[in-house]
Design an enzyme around this catalytic site. Structure first.
Site, PDB file in Angstrom:
ATOM      1  N   GLU A 248       0.824  -1.211   0.000  1.00  0.00           N
ATOM      2  CA  GLU A 248       0.000   0.000   0.000  1.00  0.00           C
ATOM      3  C   GLU A 248       0.858   1.262   0.000  1.00  0.00           C
ATOM      4  O   GLU A 248       0.629   2.194  -0.784  1.00  0.00           O
ATOM      5  CB  GLU A 248      -0.930   0.008   1.217  1.00  0.00           C
ATOM      6  CG  GLU A 248      -1.826   1.235   1.311  1.00  0.00           C
ATOM      7  CD  GLU A 248      -2.708   1.361   0.094  1.00  0.00           C
ATOM      8  OE1 GLU A 248      -2.514   2.324  -0.675  1.00  0.00           O
ATOM      9  OE2 GLU A 248      -3.570   0.506  -0.107  1.00  0.00           O
ATOM     10  N   ASP A 252       1.000   4.008  -3.165  1.00  0.00           N
ATOM     11  CA  ASP A 252       0.649   5.421  -3.020  1.00  0.00           C
ATOM     12  C   ASP A 252       1.785   6.321  -3.487  1.00  0.00           C
ATOM     13  O   ASP A 252       1.583   7.272  -4.257  1.00  0.00           O
ATOM     14  CB  ASP A 252       0.306   5.731  -1.561  1.00  0.00           C
ATOM     15  CG  ASP A 252      -0.963   5.054  -1.089  1.00  0.00           C
ATOM     16  OD1 ASP A 252      -1.801   4.701  -1.930  1.00  0.00           O
ATOM     17  OD2 ASP A 252      -1.121   4.880   0.136  1.00  0.00           O
ATOM     18  N   SER A 523      -7.264   1.978  -3.864  1.00  0.00           N
ATOM     19  CA  SER A 523      -6.064   2.540  -3.256  1.00  0.00           C
ATOM     20  C   SER A 523      -5.211   3.274  -4.272  1.00  0.00           C
ATOM     21  O   SER A 523      -4.454   4.164  -3.904  1.00  0.00           O
ATOM     22  CB  SER A 523      -5.217   1.427  -2.626  1.00  0.00           C
ATOM     23  OG  SER A 523      -5.655   1.107  -1.343  1.00  0.00           O
TER      24      SER A 523
END
Length: 601
Positions: A248, A252, A523
């Site tokens: 994650e 990002d 995400s």
């Protein structure tokens, strides 16, 4: 201290965890720090949140922060009970208080235990645990609105989806570098996000500088400025969760760094410990100087899984960010209209459902990269292949915002959120039946249908500057008709607002823990939109904060919106895509150049 000296704290109730098991004795002498959220000295008006006026952090504190008299009373009351005040942040109305676990439990009238339970990702973790309500000293009744950090159960999940290298989905899929996706979505030429800062919220994991060097050098892009920031004792911990939070974090950073290479990134690492770390991370990011242009959040959980005090505190922190001119981009979830809840009902994800957040949904993008053209774009729904689906629906916690009143947000479907068709998984096929009140949309990646529409108009009307937004949590009321859902209970805030490529079978090429990977999920959409906001801000010299009153300005049901590719095919379970806003992809995926032109008009 007698029980009569304590009063019940509204909204603090914790339901039992069915899977919680005893995990040894809790040491009452262990020290802990809690976050108390106080009332505002004056209510933050909706018109201030909506802009166009942007507050400074000092102005927010002086007008709408904690009253100094309230801070003094809280400090005197709690130090009188043997606790220590470790920090006071008037602008975000937070007071940090520390003591032993035994002292804190006694002060707030709760029995704490140590248990083990599965986190949202399925890993068993040991944490402090409580059930029922909290109590506060009677002198603080009406002043203290939340006490966060006593129960440290992991609350939020990261909304990413990795594709297994040996899966059928991987064999038939494709993937893109994030800068390729930005180009396909026509991010404004001549912009990089230079001069802007994007804050990123992470509840675990970490990144290694060597991974960033390898990744960005491979793309031929200068390594962006990425700075970790510690919140509540958490820190950048690369390698700590290689199949989870590490992915994650790097997703990002990689998406923002490739799509807006000129923007600086501040990555806030907070513990996934109930509400406390999440609220503190958002508040710290919003209160930073200089203020970021956007906050990217790729974590969340079904909105009815939060305590009322946690939901209210986080919603207020996001409204503060909007008033400070910060656009908060939040992933809408990766489990379709049921949001991963197993009760068979529809659910939306929080904080994406906050009326002050830009909820980011998911699509499946098929494109010709060399030509820079999109062949097909449909709702992300790979449920049949076990590869997830974009979240979306209608909130049962937040009322319909005024800026969304004419978008055609339907009544909340009262049927199942688990019957997802495989829209977007075949070639021009038909999706399965959705939940009660909704039907499966047309699936497929074929090019014969009208899957999305491009629009390059010069102007689109805007809402008045004083357009208000929905307030705090409460049972949503009112209903509008719209496509993709049948009759149901009362209406509420529609989710998502916008969308972007999220299907892991058309995922993003990233690099984490020394390994190249293909990752999807909403995400990826939150940082993608944060990157776009930074580039549009660079081009205009403006801050946008709560951008929805502008994005929804002049909208009517079933009509497309300037600056967006309207996604008209597919479903996420109980809701189907259609022209205009829908509960699968919101207004659509971005046409960045058209959106910039609209914002400049």
């Amino acid at each position: 201290m007698s029980d009569e000296s304590l009063v019940r704290l509204a909204g603090s109730e914790r339901a039992p965890l069915a899977d919680a098991r005893p995990a040894g004795e809790l040491d009452p002498s262990e020290r802990a720090e809690l976050t108390l959220v106080l009332r505002r000295r004056a209510e933050l008006p909706d018109g201030v949140i909506a802009g166009p006026t942007v507050l400074t952090s000092d102005e927010l504190a002086e007008r709408y922060g904690a009253d100094p008299a309230d801070v003094d009373l809280v400090s005197q009351t709690l130090t009188g009970r043997g606790l220590q005040i470790t920090a006071v942040q008037p602008g975000s109305r937070r007071v940090k208080v520390a003591g032993t676990v035994g002292e804190l439990a006694g002060t707030f009238g709760v029995t704490l235990r140590q248990v083990a339970s599965p986190d949202p990702g399925g890993r068993v973790v040991t944490h402090r645990y409580r059930e029922g309500p909290l109590y506060i000293p009677a002198a603080l009744d009406g002043i203290v609105m939340a006490v966060l950090g006593l129960d440290t159960r992991p609350q939020a999940r990261a909304h990413f989806r990795s594709v297994a290298a040996d899966s059928a989905a991987a064999a038939q899929g494709t993937s893109y570098a994030p800068n390729q996706v930005a180009d396909l979505y026509q991010f404004p030429a001549g912009t990089t996000g230079a001069g802007q800062t994007v804050a990123v919220i992470e509840l675990g994991g970490g990144f290694a500088a060597s991974d960033l060097d390898t990744y960005f050098n491979g793309l031929g892009i200068a390594v962006p400025s990425v700075t970790p920031v510690s919140v509540d004792g958490a820190s950048n911990a690369p390698g700590s969760d290689p199949s989870g939070a590490d992915i994650e974090v790097n997703l990002d950073i990689d998406v923002i760094g490739a799509a807006a290479p000129g923007a600086k990134q501040l990555v806030y690492f907070a513990p996934n410990n109930g509400d406390q770390g999440f609220v503190d991370a958002i508040s710290d990011a919003a209160q930073a100087s200089p203020a970021p242009i956007a906050i990217s959040i790729s974590w969340g959980q079904s909105e009815d899984s939060w305590t009322a005090q946690g939901l209210t505190s986080m919603n207020a922190a996001i409204s503060d960010a909007a008033a400070l001119g910060i656009t908060v981009c939040v992933a809408a979830g990766d489990n379709g209209s049921g949001d991963g809840v197993t009760d068979g009902e529809v659910h939306v994800d929080f904080p994406a459902s906050s009326p002050y957040a830009l909820g980011c949904g998911g699509t499946k993008l098929v494109a010709e990269v060399p030509a820079g053209t999109i062949s097909s774009e449909v709702v992300w729904n790979e449920t049949a292949a076990g590869e997830g689906a974009g979240g979306g629906g209608v909130s049962d916690q937040f009322a319909l915002p005024s800026w969304q009143a004419t978008a055609g947000v339907p009544a909340r479907v009262s049927g199942t959120g688990t019957g997802a068709g495989a829209g977007g998984a075949g070639t021009g096929g038909t999706g399965g039946t959705g939940g009660t009140g909704g039907t499966g949309g047309t699936g497929g990646t074929g090019t014969g249908g009208e899957h999305h529409r491009h629009h390059h108009h010069d102007r689109h009307d805007r809402h008045e500057d004083g357009a208000d937004a929905a307030g705090g949590p409460g049972l949503a009321a009112g209903a509008s008709s719209g496509s993709g859902a049948g009759t149901g209970s009362s209406g509420g805030r529609g989710v998502p607002d916008v969308a972007g490529n999220a299907d892991p079978t058309t995922g993003y090429q990233v690099y984490a823990d020394g390994k190249a990977q293909v990752v999807g999920g909403t995400s990826a959409v939150a940082p993608l939109w944060a990157a776009l906001i930074s580039r549009v801000a660079e081009a205009t010299g403006q801050r946008f904060g709560l951008i929805q009153p502008t994005l929804y300005g002049g909208i009517t049901p079933g009509t497309d919106v300037v600056g967006f590719n309207d996604i008209t095919s597919g479903n996420n379970g109980a809701y189907s895509a259609g022209r205009g806003w829908d509960a699968c992809t919101g207004l659509g995926s971005p046409d960045g150049t058209a959106l910039l032109k609209r914002l400049q008009s």
